[in-house]
Design a protein around this motif. Structure first.
Motif, PDB file in Angstrom:
ATOM      1  N   GLU A  59       0.782  -1.236   0.000  1.00 48.62           N
ATOM      2  CA  GLU A  59       0.000   0.000   0.000  1.00 48.62           C
ATOM      3  C   GLU A  59       0.814   1.286   0.000  1.00 48.62           C
ATOM      4  OE1 GLU A  59      -2.681  -0.395   3.301  1.00 48.62           O
ATOM      5  OE2 GLU A  59      -3.168  -2.440   2.737  1.00 48.62           O
ATOM      6  N   LYS A  60       2.092   1.206   0.235  1.00 53.59           N
ATOM      7  CA  LYS A  60       2.998   2.355   0.299  1.00 53.59           C
ATOM      8  C   LYS A  60       2.785   3.222   1.541  1.00 53.59           C
ATOM      9  CE  LYS A  60       4.873   1.307  -3.627  1.00 53.59           C
ATOM     10  NZ  LYS A  60       5.650   0.132  -3.544  1.00 53.59           N
ATOM     11  N   THR A  61       1.536   3.463   1.950  1.00 54.91           N
ATOM     12  CA  THR A  61       1.252   4.238   3.149  1.00 54.91           C
ATOM     13  C   THR A  61       0.781   3.290   4.237  1.00 54.91           C
ATOM     14  OG1 THR A  61       0.605   6.158   1.837  1.00 54.91           O
ATOM     15  CG2 THR A  61      -0.145   6.100   4.114  1.00 54.91           C
ATOM     16  N   VAL A  62       1.452   3.364   5.381  1.00 53.94           N
ATOM     17  CA  VAL A  62       1.116   2.479   6.491  1.00 53.94           C
ATOM     18  C   VAL A  62       0.681   3.333   7.669  1.00 53.94           C
ATOM     19  CG1 VAL A  62       1.981   0.704   8.057  1.00 53.94           C
ATOM     20  CG2 VAL A  62       2.831   0.804   5.704  1.00 53.94           C
TER      21      VAL A  62
ATOM     22  N   ASP B 188      -3.775   0.135  10.111  1.00 48.21           N
ATOM     23  CA  ASP B 188      -3.425  -0.979   9.217  1.00 48.21           C
ATOM     24  C   ASP B 188      -2.640  -2.056   9.963  1.00 48.21           C
ATOM     25  OD1 ASP B 188      -4.473   0.540   7.062  1.00 48.21           O
ATOM     26  OD2 ASP B 188      -2.535   1.547   6.811  1.00 48.21           O
ATOM     27  N   VAL B 189      -1.665  -1.622  10.737  1.00 48.63           N
ATOM     28  CA  VAL B 189      -0.836  -2.574  11.491  1.00 48.63           C
ATOM     29  C   VAL B 189      -1.700  -3.284  12.530  1.00 48.63           C
ATOM     30  CG1 VAL B 189       1.187  -2.826  12.982  1.00 48.63           C
ATOM     31  CG2 VAL B 189       1.234  -1.170  11.104  1.00 48.63           C
ATOM     32  N   SER B 190      -2.584  -2.530  13.157  1.00 42.82           N
ATOM     33  CA  SER B 190      -3.499  -3.091  14.154  1.00 42.82           C
ATOM     34  C   SER B 190      -4.331  -4.217  13.551  1.00 42.82           C
ATOM     35  CB  SER B 190      -4.403  -1.981  14.692  1.00 42.82           C
ATOM     36  OG  SER B 190      -5.399  -2.490  15.522  1.00 42.82           O
ATOM     37  N   LYS B 191      -4.840  -3.987  12.366  1.00 44.56           N
ATOM     38  CA  LYS B 191      -5.686  -4.994  11.697  1.00 44.56           C
ATOM     39  C   LYS B 191      -4.884  -6.233  11.301  1.00 44.56           C
ATOM     40  CE  LYS B 191      -9.131  -1.821   9.819  1.00 44.56           C
ATOM     41  NZ  LYS B 191      -9.571  -1.110   8.612  1.00 44.56           N
TER      42      LYS B 191
ATOM     43  N   LEU C   3      14.423   2.285  13.798  1.00 47.66           N
ATOM     44  CA  LEU C   3      13.978   1.324  12.786  1.00 47.66           C
ATOM     45  C   LEU C   3      12.766   1.829  12.015  1.00 47.66           C
ATOM     46  CD1 LEU C   3      14.410  -1.923  14.911  1.00 47.66           C
ATOM     47  CD2 LEU C   3      15.885  -1.105  13.067  1.00 47.66           C
ATOM     48  N   VAL C   4      12.010   2.745  12.602  1.00 46.18           N
ATOM     49  CA  VAL C   4      10.863   3.355  11.916  1.00 46.18           C
ATOM     50  C   VAL C   4      10.830   4.847  12.190  1.00 46.18           C
ATOM     51  CG1 VAL C   4       9.424   1.261  12.073  1.00 46.18           C
ATOM     52  CG2 VAL C   4       9.154   3.060  13.772  1.00 46.18           C
ATOM     53  N   ASN C   5      10.137   5.544  11.321  1.00 45.97           N
ATOM     54  CA  ASN C   5       9.771   6.942  11.520  1.00 45.97           C
ATOM     55  C   ASN C   5       8.263   7.008  11.438  1.00 45.97           C
ATOM     56  OD1 ASN C   5      12.332   8.172  11.757  1.00 45.97           O
ATOM     57  ND2 ASN C   5      12.597   8.056   9.539  1.00 45.97           N
ATOM     58  N   GLN C   6       7.710   7.967  12.147  1.00 49.36           N
ATOM     59  CA  GLN C   6       6.259   8.147  12.082  1.00 49.36           C
ATOM     60  C   GLN C   6       5.981   9.613  11.826  1.00 49.36           C
ATOM     61  OE1 GLN C   6       4.020   7.180  15.618  1.00 49.36           O
ATOM     62  NE2 GLN C   6       2.236   6.670  14.401  1.00 49.36           N
ATOM     63  N   GLU C   7       5.261   9.861  10.734  1.00 47.27           N
ATOM     64  CA  GLU C   7       4.899  11.220  10.381  1.00 47.27           C
ATOM     65  C   GLU C   7       3.641  11.639  11.121  1.00 47.27           C
ATOM     66  OE1 GLU C   7       4.432  11.608   6.180  1.00 47.27           O
ATOM     67  OE2 GLU C   7       6.565  11.468   5.811  1.00 47.27           O
TER      68      GLU C   7
ATOM     69  N   TYR D 216      -0.098  12.528  11.663  1.00 45.76           N
ATOM     70  CA  TYR D 216      -1.287  11.769  11.232  1.00 45.76           C
ATOM     71  C   TYR D 216      -0.963  10.293  11.058  1.00 45.76           C
ATOM     72  CZ  TYR D 216      -2.741  16.537  10.380  1.00 45.76           C
ATOM     73  OH  TYR D 216      -2.995  17.872  10.521  1.00 45.76           O
ATOM     74  N   ASP D 217      -0.010   9.835  11.766  1.00 42.47           N
ATOM     75  CA  ASP D 217       0.367   8.444  12.001  1.00 42.47           C
ATOM     76  C   ASP D 217       0.877   7.614  10.835  1.00 42.47           C
ATOM     77  OD1 ASP D 217      -2.500   6.220  12.594  1.00 42.47           O
ATOM     78  OD2 ASP D 217      -2.039   7.361  10.817  1.00 42.47           O
ATOM     79  N   LYS D 218       1.336   8.212   9.764  1.00 36.86           N
ATOM     80  CA  LYS D 218       1.964   7.425   8.694  1.00 36.86           C
ATOM     81  C   LYS D 218       3.290   6.871   9.207  1.00 36.86           C
ATOM     82  CE  LYS D 218       0.034  10.054   4.881  1.00 36.86           C
ATOM     83  NZ  LYS D 218       0.351  10.990   3.793  1.00 36.86           N
ATOM     84  N   ILE D 219       3.474   5.563   9.021  1.00 35.31           N
ATOM     85  CA  ILE D 219       4.664   4.882   9.519  1.00 35.31           C
ATOM     86  C   ILE D 219       5.539   4.468   8.333  1.00 35.31           C
ATOM     87  CG2 ILE D 219       5.515   2.905  10.852  1.00 35.31           C
ATOM     88  CD1 ILE D 219       2.642   2.775  12.083  1.00 35.31           C
TER      89      ILE D 219
END
Length: 144
Positions: free
Chosen positions: A23-26, A30-33, A54-58, A60-63
């Motif tokens: 999906e490119k946008t996470v 989505d992860v919860s589901k 290991l991750v960045n989060q923008e 409005y919660d885009k990971i």
């Protein structure tokens, strides 16, 4: 990696990678589901993964996976794929069981053992005597 990831953290990385590839946008939702966990659990895991870079989060919660996170997630995914292939295609374990068990094994198997399984599969693929799952249909699992 200095801080050994827990199996749960590895599952989060693998899920984020899978979602990014699809999906490119996470998002947290989505992860919860995909992992069947509550959003606060995802938020907590994302904070931990952020602290490990290991991750960045923008906003409005885009990971997003960092480069380091992507490499780690790809290693985990590779382990899963090798094990799933071996269990289902070579040992004849039913797909649903193989998926579940590959997920459990991927968190504990050493790189050396995984490499040996991978080499063994490659050996079997080159063998003129081995046909995937055919050995299971022979009486007493005889190899002729």
């Amino acid at each position: 990696m200095k801080n050994k990831l827990t199996s749960n953290m590895e599952d989060y990385l693998e899920a984020i990678l899978d979602l990014m590839n699809k999906e490119k946008t996470v998002r947290v939702t989505d992860v919860s589901k995909i992992l069947n966990v509550k959003k606060p659990s995802v938020n907590s895991a994302v904070r931990k993964l952020k602290s490990l870079k290991l991750v960045n989060q923008e906003r409005y919660d885009k990971i997003f996976l960092t480069e380091k996170g992507k490499k780690e997630a790809e290693k985990i995914k590779h382990k899963h794929d090798v094990l799933l292939n071996f269990l289902s295609e070579y040992l004849g374990v039913p797909k649903e069981t193989a998926v579940e068990e590959a997920c459990k094994i991927e968190h504990t198997i050493s790189n050396d053992t995984l490499e040996r399984i991978s080499d063994f599969v490659e050996f079997l693929d080159k063998s003129e005597f081995f046909v995937k799952n055919e050995w299971r249909s022979k009486p007493n699992h005889e190899i002729v």
